[in-house]
Every structure is written in C-alpha cells, then in structure tokens.
Design a protein around this motif. Structure first.
Motif, PDB file in Angstrom:
ATOM      1  N   UNK A  88     -47.697   7.757 -52.754  1.00  0.00           N
ATOM      2  CA  UNK A  88     -47.367   7.187 -51.448  1.00  0.00           C
ATOM      3  C   UNK A  88     -45.935   6.692 -51.458  1.00  0.00           C
ATOM      4  N   UNK A  89     -45.262   6.898 -50.341  1.00  0.00           N
ATOM      5  CA  UNK A  89     -43.888   6.415 -50.182  1.00  0.00           C
ATOM      6  C   UNK A  89     -43.790   5.276 -49.177  1.00  0.00           C
ATOM      7  N   UNK A  90     -44.908   4.924 -48.568  1.00  0.00           N
ATOM      8  CA  UNK A  90     -44.994   3.833 -47.597  1.00  0.00           C
ATOM      9  C   UNK A  90     -46.474   3.466 -47.473  1.00  0.00           C
ATOM     10  N   UNK A  91     -46.737   2.374 -46.812  1.00  0.00           N
ATOM     11  CA  UNK A  91     -48.092   1.978 -46.428  1.00  0.00           C
ATOM     12  C   UNK A  91     -48.063   1.570 -44.969  1.00  0.00           C
ATOM     13  N   UNK A  92     -49.072   1.973 -44.204  1.00  0.00           N
ATOM     14  CA  UNK A  92     -49.195   1.577 -42.802  1.00  0.00           C
ATOM     15  C   UNK A  92     -49.981   0.277 -42.731  1.00  0.00           C
ATOM     16  N   UNK A  93     -49.356  -0.781 -42.229  1.00  0.00           N
ATOM     17  CA  UNK A  93     -50.041  -2.066 -42.115  1.00  0.00           C
ATOM     18  C   UNK A  93     -51.125  -1.982 -41.042  1.00  0.00           C
ATOM     19  N   UNK A  94     -52.332  -2.392 -41.401  1.00  0.00           N
ATOM     20  CA  UNK A  94     -53.453  -2.377 -40.456  1.00  0.00           C
ATOM     21  C   UNK A  94     -54.415  -3.509 -40.805  1.00  0.00           C
ATOM     22  N   UNK A  95     -55.196  -3.919 -39.814  1.00  0.00           N
ATOM     23  CA  UNK A  95     -56.189  -4.968 -40.029  1.00  0.00           C
ATOM     24  C   UNK A  95     -55.833  -6.313 -39.431  1.00  0.00           C
ATOM     25  N   UNK A 125     -39.495  10.502 -46.865  1.00  0.00           N
ATOM     26  CA  UNK A 125     -40.539   9.543 -47.215  1.00  0.00           C
ATOM     27  C   UNK A 125     -41.873   9.857 -46.548  1.00  0.00           C
ATOM     28  N   UNK A 126     -41.905  10.894 -45.707  1.00  0.00           N
ATOM     29  CA  UNK A 126     -43.179  11.376 -45.169  1.00  0.00           C
ATOM     30  C   UNK A 126     -43.854  12.340 -46.128  1.00  0.00           C
ATOM     31  N   UNK A 127     -43.188  12.686 -47.212  1.00  0.00           N
ATOM     32  CA  UNK A 127     -43.723  13.650 -48.176  1.00  0.00           C
ATOM     33  C   UNK A 127     -45.087  13.211 -48.696  1.00  0.00           C
ATOM     34  N   UNK A 128     -45.922  14.188 -49.040  1.00  0.00           N
ATOM     35  CA  UNK A 128     -47.230  13.919 -49.646  1.00  0.00           C
ATOM     36  C   UNK A 128     -47.118  13.673 -51.143  1.00  0.00           C
TER      37      UNK A 128
END
Length: 448
Positions: free
Chosen positions: A40-47, A414-417
C-alpha cells in the motif's frame, strides 16, 4: 451504551487516574498510522461517522458498573470512581480528517482533547472502527483501480469476521469506490446501493435450468442477472439468451474467465443482446482483476467478496493512539515515545497538504504557501467541541465522491498496486522537529 466496548486496561488506568487525582488533567491523544500495510502507498481514512456516534453516546449503564465492581481488578477502587463512571459523558473535543481522505504514516487521522479518563477509555473503540473501515476502504480503492472503469460490487458479508463487520465492510467498500454492496443492512442504515443476483441453490431448486431462469426473469425483469455456471457455462448462457429481454446480464462464478467471457460475449451478441453485461465473481482480488483487464476480457463488472471484506492480503492496519500533550494546573507537558521503531512526534499536530507532499506541523502553525505559490489543504477539521457536534457530517455518497476526487489528486505513481519507493513525502516542519528534540532532551537526558 458502549461503556464496556473497550479493553480492561483502559478502565483500570481510568481507576488509577482517578485514585491519583489526575481526573481533571486534560489530555490530547492522536490516532494515526505507524506504517503502511504491504504493497500500500496510502490508506483511505474511514469510520469517522461511527467514531462520532460512539463519542456522543458514550456512557455506562448501572448493570455495567455493577459488573465492574465485582471484578478483582477494581476491589481497591474507591466508591467515588464508580459514581464518576455513572456520570461520565464525552465532554471533550474531536478534530479529524474528512472520511475518504488518503492519509500516510504519522499523520493524525483523529485528535481527541478531553479530560484524561475520557480521552483514555475511548482508545479501543476508535482504533477498532477507524482501523477496520480504513483497511477495507483502502482495499476497495485498489480493486476499483485495477478494474479500470468496470464496476465493482462488494459481496463479502458471508466471509466477514462477523455479521456486524460485514455491514461496516459494505459501507467502507462503497467509500473506497465500489458501486454498492450485497449487504442489505448497509443499504438500510447508510444508503449504500445494494445489488444481488441469485445463488446456485436457486437454479438447483428447479427441475430445469431454463425454468429457474424464466422464473427469475418474471421476478426481476430488467434487473435479472443469470448465474450461468451451475452445470455448463456456455449452455447456461445460451438458455439465458433464449429468453431475451428484459435482463441485466449474466454472472460467471467459476472457470477460465478470459476464455469463457469471450465465448459468453459471442453468444449474447449473436442473440442480439449486445447490451447484456457480464459479471464475474469467485475469489476475486485486485491482482486477478488486473490480469483480466490486461487480457482485455470482455467483463463489465466484478463481484468481490472474501478478499475485500477481510482485506485478505493485509488483514490489519497499524493504527495507534498516542498521548501527545497533557495539561495540568495551567501547565502543558508534551509527551512522546522514543523506543526503537516506535518513536512518535510530540504535541498536537496539523497536516497541510500540497500537490505531491504533506507538511506535518504543530497545531498552532499557520499554513504557508508553497514556493510555487500553492495554498495547502488543511486536513484536520473541528468535529466535536465540548461534547457537542459542531460540523454536519457528510453522507456516504458525499464521502465516496470526496475519496474519488482525493485519490485522483494523488501522484499517479502512488495509485500503484505495488509498493513504491520513495514513499509519499510527509515532511515535519522545523518547529515540530525542534519540539521533538526538546522533548527528547527532557526525557532522555534530563535537561529542560
């Protein structure tokens, strides 16, 4: 409600704080990522929505307090502590990055400022709800990216780690870019679009496959999706095609999807059903989808279950919740950890986002234009003040749109898998570095 959804040590510390006369000290904690999961190159904040609901409704029922009184760990706790718990409500402040925002290690996702006991006991719940939903939203964003414009539906409730996790996974997956979920409760509670086909048991319950298809079409009309691989995928497709419209399309749940999807497409086209779509499901993940897209398989939609609802390749998120400031008798003390591989930054912080990089700053630093003249985005925003909601939270559709736009603004690499080096740049400001050095000297060298 919620009072006991925590680890025991949060409550034993609460009792200890009370006994030590620290109940009125005001603490600032920050919740953030220690590191990114693999690839992962980022994390999507959720919750955030669930975190806010928890804080606004936190309290202890009489039966819960009675239960605690009988635990051996609280036999020395004063009676006044339990009276304190009976009155406890969250009276502090919460700042947070908007749900759907990409975040990186060391950047606060949430900042809690409250009386020490209140700020302490909320740790477990906040870590759980932010960590789980951020993990699933991130996985969903990767799957959607791999699908390259084809629709992705979350199908994972039956393999989620609990029915409740399945509901939140449906919500988080939608935030991450899926077009919907199979989880009906997620649709009811949060307005997530719901989708469903029919299982193999539907086909098996009829004397013939064509009869099962005909009855399904009578019920669903233009929403009909035929599961065509119960007996023979190509023969099943021919039978579905023979019924003509109305239909949405067909679903394949097994076999060589590249070869089968091409043959199924040909059958549908020959029947004049050029607008009928093909969905595939069955142990899908971003890497399998990436290969199908590269092979130019004529697939219109993917149903992704187990791998998405459990984030199977990265099934946990290294979110942590650390004390960064403590105020007592008008004096503020900055706190940080300096242990190997677990070092933290002291003080309440803010994140300024520029094109291609972020600045991690002390909370009272003013945003500055970049050398190119760019005004930064200020990520952490007020959500709760003195226990009251001060910002209307967006609905799940608005959160999803924000996530999609925010991901588009990230540098494409940074969208790379796959993991990218160097990592996205998060630069501490000089003032924050100076504060860390000061705190380090204070605690490790005993100098002010």
């Amino acid at each position: 409600m919620y009072g006991l959804i925590t680890d025991l040590y949060q409550l034993t510390m609460a009792a200890g704080y009370f006994l030590a006369g620290k109940a009125n000290e005001v603490a600032t904690f920050e919740l953030f990522l220690r590191r990114l999961p693999p690839e992962r190159n980022y994390v999507i904040a959720a919750g955030l929505e669930q975190a806010v609901d928890y804080l606004l409704n936190l309290h202890f029922e009489p039966a819960q307090i009675d239960y605690l009184k009988h635990l051996s760990q609280f036999q020395r706790a004063p009676a006044e502590f339990f009276d304190y718990l009976a009155r406890l409500r969250f009276t502090g402040d919460l700042d947070a990055v908007p749900e759907g925002t990409p975040v990186f290690p060391d950047e606060p996702i949430l900042r809690v400022r409250a009386p020490l006991i209140e700020a302490q006991i909320v740790e477990t719940y906040l870590l759980a709800t932010i960590g789980f939903q951020s993990m699933v939203a991130t996985k969903a964003s990767r799957v959607v990216y791999a699908a390259a414009g084809r629709s992705v539906i979350e199908f994972g409730t039956r393999r989620a780690h609990s029915p409740q996790a399945g509901v939140l996974a449906g919500r988080a997956a939608y935030i991450g870019g899926c077009i919907g979920t199979s989880n009906v409760q997620a649709g009811f509670l949060y307005g997530v679009p719901v989708f469903g086909t029919a299982a193999h048991s539907w086909v098996l319950s009829f004397e013939s496959e064509i009869e099962s298809f005909r009855k399904l079409q009578e019920l669903l009309g233009p929403s009909t999706v035929y599961l065509v691989d119960t007996y023979d995928t190509l023969q099943g497709t021919r039978r579905a095609a023979s019924l003509g419209r109305p239909m949405w399309g067909v679903r394949l749940d097994s076999g060589n999807y590249v070869e089968l999807s091409r043959m199924v497409r040909r059958i549908l086209n020959e029947a004049g059903l050029h607008d009928a779509r093909i969905m595939v499901s069955g142990d899908m993940n971003e890497y399998k989808i990436l290969e199908l897209v590269r092979e130019e398989a004529p697939i219109d939609a993917f149903g992704v279950g187990t791998e998405l609802a459990t984030s199977a390749d990265a099934p946990n998120l290294a979110v942590i919740y650390k004390l960064v400031e403590l105020e007592s008798d008008g004096r503020k003390r900055y706190t940080a950890k300096f242990s190997t591989e677990k070092e933290t930054w002291p003080g309440a912080k803010q994140v300024f986002r520029y094109t291609g990089y972020d600045l991690l700053a002390c909370v009272d630093e003013e945003p500055q234009r970049s050398p190119e003249g760019e005004e930064p985005e200020v990520l952490l925003q007020p959500v709760i003040r003195k226990g009251e909601l001060v910002r209307r939270l967006p609905d799940v559709h608005q959160i999803r749109e924000h996530a999609l736009r925010a991901l588009e603004r990230l540098p494409r690499a940074y969208r790379s898998l796959f993991g990218v080096e160097p990592a996205y740049r998060v630069e501490p400001t000089p003032r924050l570095r100076s504060l860390r050095d000061q705190v380090r000297r204070q605690y490790l060298e005993g100098t002010p």
